[in-house]
Design an enzyme around this catalytic site. Structure first.
Site, PDB file in Angstrom:
ATOM      1  N   ASP A 108      40.538  39.928  49.563  1.00  0.00           N
ATOM      2  CA  ASP A 108      40.914  39.447  48.380  1.00  0.00           C
ATOM      3  C   ASP A 108      40.375  37.853  48.033  1.00  0.00           C
ATOM      4  O   ASP A 108      39.573  37.204  48.785  1.00  0.00           O
ATOM      5  CB  ASP A 108      42.499  39.082  48.568  1.00  0.00           C
ATOM      6  CG  ASP A 108      43.072  38.718  47.209  1.00  0.00           C
ATOM      7  OD1 ASP A 108      42.949  39.094  46.003  1.00  0.00           O
ATOM      8  OD2 ASP A 108      43.867  37.720  47.259  1.00  0.00           O
ATOM      9  N   SER A 109      40.657  37.386  46.740  1.00  0.00           N
ATOM     10  CA  SER A 109      40.321  36.299  46.348  1.00  0.00           C
ATOM     11  C   SER A 109      40.798  35.207  47.278  1.00  0.00           C
ATOM     12  O   SER A 109      40.494  33.789  47.289  1.00  0.00           O
ATOM     13  CB  SER A 109      40.365  36.001  44.739  1.00  0.00           C
ATOM     14  OG  SER A 109      41.708  36.234  44.572  1.00  0.00           O
TER      15      SER A 109
ATOM     16  N   CYS B 210      42.026  43.078  45.697  1.00  0.00           N
ATOM     17  CA  CYS B 210      42.177  42.078  44.612  1.00  0.00           C
ATOM     18  C   CYS B 210      41.979  43.071  43.481  1.00  0.00           C
ATOM     19  O   CYS B 210      41.005  43.739  43.241  1.00  0.00           O
ATOM     20  CB  CYS B 210      41.227  41.036  44.661  1.00  0.00           C
ATOM     21  SG  CYS B 210      40.697  40.055  43.159  1.00  0.00           S
TER      22      CYS B 210
ATOM     23  N   GLU C  60      51.618  30.529  43.552  1.00  0.00           N
ATOM     24  CA  GLU C  60      50.864  29.539  44.607  1.00  0.00           C
ATOM     25  C   GLU C  60      51.667  28.398  44.856  1.00  0.00           C
ATOM     26  O   GLU C  60      51.463  27.531  45.732  1.00  0.00           O
ATOM     27  CB  GLU C  60      49.463  29.530  44.130  1.00  0.00           C
ATOM     28  CG  GLU C  60      48.811  30.910  44.441  1.00  0.00           C
ATOM     29  CD  GLU C  60      47.178  30.897  44.808  1.00  0.00           C
ATOM     30  OE1 GLU C  60      46.600  29.822  44.441  1.00  0.00           O
ATOM     31  OE2 GLU C  60      46.787  31.806  45.353  1.00  0.00           O
TER      32      GLU C  60
ATOM     33  N   CYS D  20      48.130  42.838  39.717  1.00  0.00           N
ATOM     34  CA  CYS D  20      47.413  41.591  40.348  1.00  0.00           C
ATOM     35  C   CYS D  20      48.280  41.331  41.560  1.00  0.00           C
ATOM     36  O   CYS D  20      49.393  41.758  41.627  1.00  0.00           O
ATOM     37  CB  CYS D  20      47.740  40.276  39.179  1.00  0.00           C
ATOM     38  SG  CYS D  20      47.184  38.754  40.105  1.00  0.00           S
TER      39      CYS D  20
ATOM     40  N   HIS E  47      49.348  39.068  43.184  1.00  0.00           N
ATOM     41  CA  HIS E  47      50.638  37.911  43.463  1.00  0.00           C
ATOM     42  C   HIS E  47      51.846  38.659  43.033  1.00  0.00           C
ATOM     43  O   HIS E  47      52.994  38.177  43.200  1.00  0.00           O
ATOM     44  CB  HIS E  47      50.028  36.763  42.393  1.00  0.00           C
ATOM     45  CG  HIS E  47      48.999  35.834  43.194  1.00  0.00           C
ATOM     46  ND1 HIS E  47      47.666  36.362  43.364  1.00  0.00           N
ATOM     47  CD2 HIS E  47      49.122  34.537  43.617  1.00  0.00           C
ATOM     48  CE1 HIS E  47      47.137  35.474  44.257  1.00  0.00           C
ATOM     49  NE2 HIS E  47      47.744  34.388  44.204  1.00  0.00           N
TER      50      HIS E  47
HETATM   51  N1  DGL Z   1      43.617  38.500  43.383  1.00  0.00           N
HETATM   52  C1  DGL Z   1      43.460  38.330  42.018  1.00  0.00           C
HETATM   53  C2  DGL Z   1      43.937  39.780  41.399  1.00  0.00           C
HETATM   54  O1  DGL Z   1      44.673  40.470  42.166  1.00  0.00           O
HETATM   55  C3  DGL Z   1      44.674  37.255  41.526  1.00  0.00           C
HETATM   56  C4  DGL Z   1      44.078  35.835  41.926  1.00  0.00           C
HETATM   57  C5  DGL Z   1      42.627  35.366  41.366  1.00  0.00           C
HETATM   58  O2  DGL Z   1      42.636  35.387  40.144  1.00  0.00           O
HETATM   59  O3  DGL Z   1      41.647  35.255  42.143  1.00  0.00           O
HETATM   60  O4  DGL Z   1      43.537  40.056  40.389  1.00  0.00           O
END
Ligand code: DGL
Length: 265
Positions: free
Chosen positions: A10-11, A73, A152, A184, A186
């Site tokens: 993930d990011s 992600c 976050e 997403c 989160h």
């Molecule tokens: N992990 C990203 C997503 O699921 C969310 C956070 C980001 O923008 O990197 O889209």
């Protein structure tokens, strides 16, 4: 029996909402998680950047002898999955398709909402997948860029997230959707607020759960080896201690998470 781990990336920390579902559904599987905390967020990045970052992560995961990759992600799944599948010779799974298919199955009135980062929504990938399954489904989309920093910051309850949720989600009321994809990593953390703002009659799709359901028949995720000892490793590109802390919230975990820092660029 192939006991090699599954790579998950993930990011940043958000992908742990997906990892958590994988740990619960496939307890016999070993995993290696990478969070690109040095370069998060991906949600406002270009496609070229997201493909390049994702490739660097996969190159690292290959050094860990993973047998398959899960892109937790949504942004990377939307913008990089196709390029990565062409580039690498191992199974790579994204979260968009299972979530989209699950929404197609759930919706009764054929009106689906999708929320995600700007990059995910602009890519129109969710809409394309949904309409390739059922062209009669109408789709309303909304980028919700404030949700990620809000979560976050730990603001997952109270007036501020509720008013931001109204700001983004009230427009769905006139669309009469009966299903919403939380597109997403989160967003499942805000599920109680999203549900109270939209109304409890709206079905919420959690991509991590949808992904796990789609993997239950996949031989790589086979539960034949239920007695197998599993292990989990976590790597990040910056701030491992902060990751370990926030990870507990994302996974509702009682036990500590030991995170190592890696350099990818
Ligand atoms: N992990 C990203 C997503 O699921 C969310 C956070 C980001 O923008 O990197 O889209």
């Amino acid at each position: 029996m192939d006991t090699r781990p599954i790579g998950i990336f993930d990011s940043g920390v958000g992908g742990l909402t997906v990892a958590k579902e994988i740990y619960a559904r496939f307890p016999h599987l070993s995993t290696v998680y990478v969070g690109d905390t040095a370069r998060v967020p991906y949600g406002n990045r270009s496609q070229d950047a997201i493909i390049a970052f994702s490739s660097q992560i996969i190159d690292f995961l290959l050094t860990q002898s993973v047998k398959a990759i899960i892109i937790a992600c949504s942004t990377s799944s939307a913008l990089a999955l196709a390029a990565l599948k062409q580039k690498y010779d191992l199974p790579i799974y994204g979260v968009l398709e299972p979530a989209a298919i699950s929404a197609c199955i759930q919706t009764k009135n054929k009106k689906v909402g999708v929320i995600g980062t700007r990059a995910t929504i602009q890519s129109q990938q969710f809409s394309q997948i949904i309409n390739s399954v059922d062209s009669n489904i109408s789709i309303a989309t909304k980028a919700c860029p404030l949700f990620v920093p809000l979560i976050e910051e730990g603001m997952t309850e109270g007036e501020i997230p509720i008013s931001i949720a109204h700001y983004y989600l009230d427009s769905f009321k006139k669309e009469h959707i009966d299903t919403l994809i939380m597109g997403c990593t989160h967003y499942p953390i805000l599920q109680p607020i999203i549900s109270s703002v939209l109304g409890r009659n709206i079905e919420l799709i959690n991509p991590g759960i949808a992904l796990c359901e789609s993997l239950t028949k996949d031989p790589l995720f086979s539960t034949n080896a239920v007695n197998q000892q599993s292990s989990h490793k976590w790597f990040v590109t910056d701030n491992p201690d902060q990751f370990s802390l926030v990870a507990r919230t994302f996974m509702n975990s009682a036990s500590a998470i030991n995170t190592q820092k890696i350099t990818l660029f």
